[in-house]
Design a protein around this motif. Sequence first.
Motif, PDB file in Angstrom:
ATOM      1  N   ALA A  58     -14.650 -56.032 -14.309  1.00 63.99           N
ATOM      2  CA  ALA A  58     -15.652 -55.274 -15.073  1.00 63.99           C
ATOM      3  C   ALA A  58     -16.119 -54.041 -14.298  1.00 63.99           C
ATOM      4  CB  ALA A  58     -16.845 -56.163 -15.425  1.00 63.99           C
ATOM      5  N   SER A  59     -16.376 -54.198 -13.016  1.00 66.27           N
ATOM      6  CA  SER A  59     -16.848 -53.054 -12.227  1.00 66.27           C
ATOM      7  C   SER A  59     -15.754 -52.002 -12.082  1.00 66.27           C
ATOM      8  CB  SER A  59     -17.356 -53.501 -10.856  1.00 66.27           C
ATOM      9  OG  SER A  59     -16.283 -53.903 -10.031  1.00 66.27           O
ATOM     10  N   GLN A  60     -14.520 -52.437 -11.900  1.00 66.36           N
ATOM     11  CA  GLN A  60     -13.415 -51.486 -11.777  1.00 66.36           C
ATOM     12  C   GLN A  60     -13.147 -50.783 -13.105  1.00 66.36           C
ATOM     13  OE1 GLN A  60     -11.741 -50.641  -8.799  1.00 66.36           O
ATOM     14  NE2 GLN A  60     -13.538 -51.751  -8.097  1.00 66.36           N
ATOM     15  N   ARG A  61     -13.277 -51.507 -14.184  1.00 64.17           N
ATOM     16  CA  ARG A  61     -13.075 -50.900 -15.501  1.00 64.17           C
ATOM     17  C   ARG A  61     -14.095 -49.791 -15.747  1.00 64.17           C
ATOM     18  NH1 ARG A  61     -11.865 -52.849 -21.477  1.00 64.17           N
ATOM     19  NH2 ARG A  61     -12.513 -50.927 -22.436  1.00 64.17           N
ATOM     20  N   GLU A  62     -15.354 -50.053 -15.389  1.00 66.22           N
ATOM     21  CA  GLU A  62     -16.394 -49.030 -15.550  1.00 66.22           C
ATOM     22  C   GLU A  62     -16.050 -47.782 -14.742  1.00 66.22           C
ATOM     23  OE1 GLU A  62     -20.191 -50.663 -14.529  1.00 66.22           O
ATOM     24  OE2 GLU A  62     -20.042 -52.227 -16.050  1.00 66.22           O
ATOM     25  N   GLU A  63     -15.584 -47.985 -13.531  1.00 64.65           N
ATOM     26  CA  GLU A  63     -15.223 -46.856 -12.670  1.00 64.65           C
ATOM     27  C   GLU A  63     -14.049 -46.074 -13.257  1.00 64.65           C
ATOM     28  OE1 GLU A  63     -14.429 -46.137  -7.928  1.00 64.65           O
ATOM     29  OE2 GLU A  63     -15.052 -48.112  -8.626  1.00 64.65           O
ATOM     30  N   VAL A  64     -13.029 -46.790 -13.735  1.00 56.29           N
ATOM     31  CA  VAL A  64     -11.866 -46.138 -14.346  1.00 56.29           C
ATOM     32  C   VAL A  64     -12.288 -45.400 -15.621  1.00 56.29           C
ATOM     33  CG1 VAL A  64      -9.654 -46.573 -15.506  1.00 56.29           C
ATOM     34  CG2 VAL A  64     -10.157 -47.689 -13.323  1.00 56.29           C
ATOM     35  N   ASP A  65     -13.122 -46.012 -16.440  1.00 57.50           N
ATOM     36  CA  ASP A  65     -13.578 -45.367 -17.677  1.00 57.50           C
ATOM     37  C   ASP A  65     -14.352 -44.078 -17.381  1.00 57.50           C
ATOM     38  OD1 ASP A  65     -12.395 -47.157 -19.393  1.00 57.50           O
ATOM     39  OD2 ASP A  65     -14.227 -48.302 -19.781  1.00 57.50           O
ATOM     40  N   ARG A  66     -15.202 -44.108 -16.352  1.00 56.76           N
ATOM     41  CA  ARG A  66     -15.949 -42.894 -15.975  1.00 56.76           C
ATOM     42  C   ARG A  66     -14.987 -41.778 -15.558  1.00 56.76           C
ATOM     43  NH1 ARG A  66     -19.627 -46.324 -13.661  1.00 56.76           N
ATOM     44  NH2 ARG A  66     -18.645 -46.175 -11.637  1.00 56.76           N
ATOM     45  N   GLU A  67     -13.988 -42.125 -14.761  1.00 56.72           N
ATOM     46  CA  GLU A  67     -13.034 -41.114 -14.304  1.00 56.72           C
ATOM     47  C   GLU A  67     -12.182 -40.590 -15.456  1.00 56.72           C
ATOM     48  OE1 GLU A  67     -11.089 -38.748 -11.271  1.00 56.72           O
ATOM     49  OE2 GLU A  67     -13.061 -39.631 -11.564  1.00 56.72           O
ATOM     50  N   LEU A  68     -11.769 -41.473 -16.362  1.00 54.97           N
ATOM     51  CA  LEU A  68     -11.018 -41.020 -17.531  1.00 54.97           C
ATOM     52  C   LEU A  68     -11.859 -40.069 -18.376  1.00 54.97           C
ATOM     53  CD1 LEU A  68      -9.233 -44.323 -18.586  1.00 54.97           C
ATOM     54  CD2 LEU A  68      -8.111 -42.203 -17.827  1.00 54.97           C
ATOM     55  N   GLY A  69     -13.126 -40.383 -18.533  1.00 57.75           N
ATOM     56  CA  GLY A  69     -14.021 -39.507 -19.285  1.00 57.75           C
ATOM     57  C   GLY A  69     -14.147 -38.136 -18.637  1.00 57.75           C
ATOM     58  N   LEU A 109     -11.730 -36.761 -16.645  1.00 58.86           N
ATOM     59  CA  LEU A 109     -10.421 -36.115 -16.626  1.00 58.86           C
ATOM     60  C   LEU A 109      -9.952 -35.618 -17.993  1.00 58.86           C
ATOM     61  CD1 LEU A 109      -8.538 -38.549 -14.214  1.00 58.86           C
ATOM     62  CD2 LEU A 109      -9.266 -36.208 -13.708  1.00 58.86           C
ATOM     63  N   LEU A 110     -10.283 -36.353 -19.037  1.00 55.19           N
ATOM     64  CA  LEU A 110      -9.795 -36.003 -20.374  1.00 55.19           C
ATOM     65  C   LEU A 110     -10.675 -34.939 -21.025  1.00 55.19           C
ATOM     66  CD1 LEU A 110      -8.962 -39.546 -21.739  1.00 55.19           C
ATOM     67  CD2 LEU A 110      -7.337 -37.783 -21.042  1.00 55.19           C
ATOM     68  N   PRO A 111     -10.064 -34.040 -21.798  1.00 54.12           N
ATOM     69  CA  PRO A 111     -10.875 -33.059 -22.541  1.00 54.12           C
ATOM     70  C   PRO A 111     -11.784 -33.776 -23.537  1.00 54.12           C
ATOM     71  CG  PRO A 111      -8.517 -32.547 -22.707  1.00 54.12           C
ATOM     72  CD  PRO A 111      -8.642 -33.884 -22.044  1.00 54.12           C
ATOM     73  N   PRO A 129      -9.307 -44.982   1.401  1.00 52.76           N
ATOM     74  CA  PRO A 129     -10.734 -44.692   1.240  1.00 52.76           C
ATOM     75  C   PRO A 129     -11.171 -44.889  -0.209  1.00 52.76           C
ATOM     76  CG  PRO A 129      -9.617 -42.904   2.397  1.00 52.76           C
ATOM     77  CD  PRO A 129      -8.562 -43.832   1.894  1.00 52.76           C
ATOM     78  N   PRO A 130     -12.381 -45.398  -0.431  1.00 50.98           N
ATOM     79  CA  PRO A 130     -12.862 -45.608  -1.811  1.00 50.98           C
ATOM     80  C   PRO A 130     -12.804 -44.311  -2.617  1.00 50.98           C
ATOM     81  CG  PRO A 130     -14.374 -46.575  -0.226  1.00 50.98           C
ATOM     82  CD  PRO A 130     -13.357 -45.796   0.557  1.00 50.98           C
ATOM     83  N   GLY A 131     -12.320 -44.416  -3.824  1.00 51.10           N
ATOM     84  CA  GLY A 131     -12.245 -43.267  -4.716  1.00 51.10           C
ATOM     85  C   GLY A 131     -11.007 -42.402  -4.556  1.00 51.10           C
ATOM     86  N   ARG A 132     -10.270 -42.576  -3.471  1.00 51.76           N
ATOM     87  CA  ARG A 132      -9.111 -41.731  -3.189  1.00 51.76           C
ATOM     88  C   ARG A 132      -8.008 -41.916  -4.235  1.00 51.76           C
ATOM     89  NH1 ARG A 132      -7.491 -38.857   1.605  1.00 51.76           N
ATOM     90  NH2 ARG A 132      -5.558 -37.869   0.999  1.00 51.76           N
ATOM     91  N   LEU A 133      -7.866 -43.128  -4.750  1.00 57.22           N
ATOM     92  CA  LEU A 133      -6.796 -43.416  -5.708  1.00 57.22           C
ATOM     93  C   LEU A 133      -7.275 -43.439  -7.150  1.00 57.22           C
ATOM     94  CD1 LEU A 133      -4.903 -46.249  -3.790  1.00 57.22           C
ATOM     95  CD2 LEU A 133      -4.266 -43.845  -4.020  1.00 57.22           C
ATOM     96  N   LEU A 134      -8.513 -43.082  -7.387  1.00 56.46           N
ATOM     97  CA  LEU A 134      -9.060 -43.217  -8.739  1.00 56.46           C
ATOM     98  C   LEU A 134      -8.332 -42.332  -9.743  1.00 56.46           C
ATOM     99  CD1 LEU A 134     -11.078 -44.756 -10.335  1.00 56.46           C
ATOM    100  CD2 LEU A 134     -12.805 -43.071  -9.756  1.00 56.46           C
ATOM    101  N   ALA A 135      -8.146 -41.063  -9.452  1.00 58.77           N
ATOM    102  CA  ALA A 135      -7.446 -40.170 -10.393  1.00 58.77           C
ATOM    103  C   ALA A 135      -5.987 -40.584 -10.565  1.00 58.77           C
ATOM    104  CB  ALA A 135      -7.560 -38.717  -9.943  1.00 58.77           C
ATOM    105  N   PRO A 136      -5.244 -40.865  -9.484  1.00 58.64           N
ATOM    106  CA  PRO A 136      -3.866 -41.324  -9.694  1.00 58.64           C
ATOM    107  C   PRO A 136      -3.797 -42.642 -10.471  1.00 58.64           C
ATOM    108  CG  PRO A 136      -4.152 -40.654  -7.411  1.00 58.64           C
ATOM    109  CD  PRO A 136      -5.501 -40.630  -8.068  1.00 58.64           C
ATOM    110  N   ALA A 137      -4.744 -43.535 -10.226  1.00 55.45           N
ATOM    111  CA  ALA A 137      -4.760 -44.807 -10.944  1.00 55.45           C
ATOM    112  C   ALA A 137      -4.953 -44.575 -12.440  1.00 55.45           C
ATOM    113  CB  ALA A 137      -5.874 -45.713 -10.407  1.00 55.45           C
ATOM    114  N   CYS A 138      -5.762 -43.595 -12.794  1.00 53.59           N
ATOM    115  CA  CYS A 138      -5.990 -43.282 -14.206  1.00 53.59           C
ATOM    116  C   CYS A 138      -4.719 -42.777 -14.868  1.00 53.59           C
ATOM    117  CB  CYS A 138      -7.112 -42.266 -14.357  1.00 53.59           C
ATOM    118  SG  CYS A 138      -8.731 -42.959 -14.022  1.00 53.59           S
ATOM    119  N   GLY A 139      -3.822 -42.206 -14.104  1.00 49.89           N
ATOM    120  CA  GLY A 139      -2.541 -41.746 -14.645  1.00 49.89           C
ATOM    121  C   GLY A 139      -1.636 -42.886 -15.042  1.00 49.89           C
ATOM    122  N   LEU A 140      -1.920 -44.063 -14.529  1.00 47.16           N
ATOM    123  CA  LEU A 140      -1.104 -45.224 -14.873  1.00 47.16           C
ATOM    124  C   LEU A 140      -1.510 -45.784 -16.216  1.00 47.16           C
ATOM    125  CD1 LEU A 140      -1.084 -47.033 -11.437  1.00 47.16           C
ATOM    126  CD2 LEU A 140       0.769 -45.735 -12.456  1.00 47.16           C
TER     127      LEU A 140
END
Length: 78
Positions: A13-24, A26-28, A67-78
């Motif tokens: 749940a916590s990781q999903r929230e983080e991924v959702d924030r980053e997707l929001g 990154l996406l137009p 490091p925390p957050g370093r892979l967040l954008a690449p992870a969103c690409g998956l």
Amino acid sequence: MATTATDISLFLASQREEVDRELGRLLPGEGVWPETLHRAIRHSVFAGGKRLRPILCLAAGETAGAPPGRLLAPACGL
């Protein structure tokens, strides 16, 4: 120490929230031209059940010492 289903659920749940924030971030936005396309993209991306791959990427990075957050954008690409 044994991991419980509750621990895993909280982690997911916590990781999903983080991924959702980053997707929001990154996406137009839906109001950006072409609106219909961006609305469709956001609808598809934010539909449920599409977070396991990015979460696994983040967990693997954490395990490897990234490091925390370093892979967040690449992870969103998956």
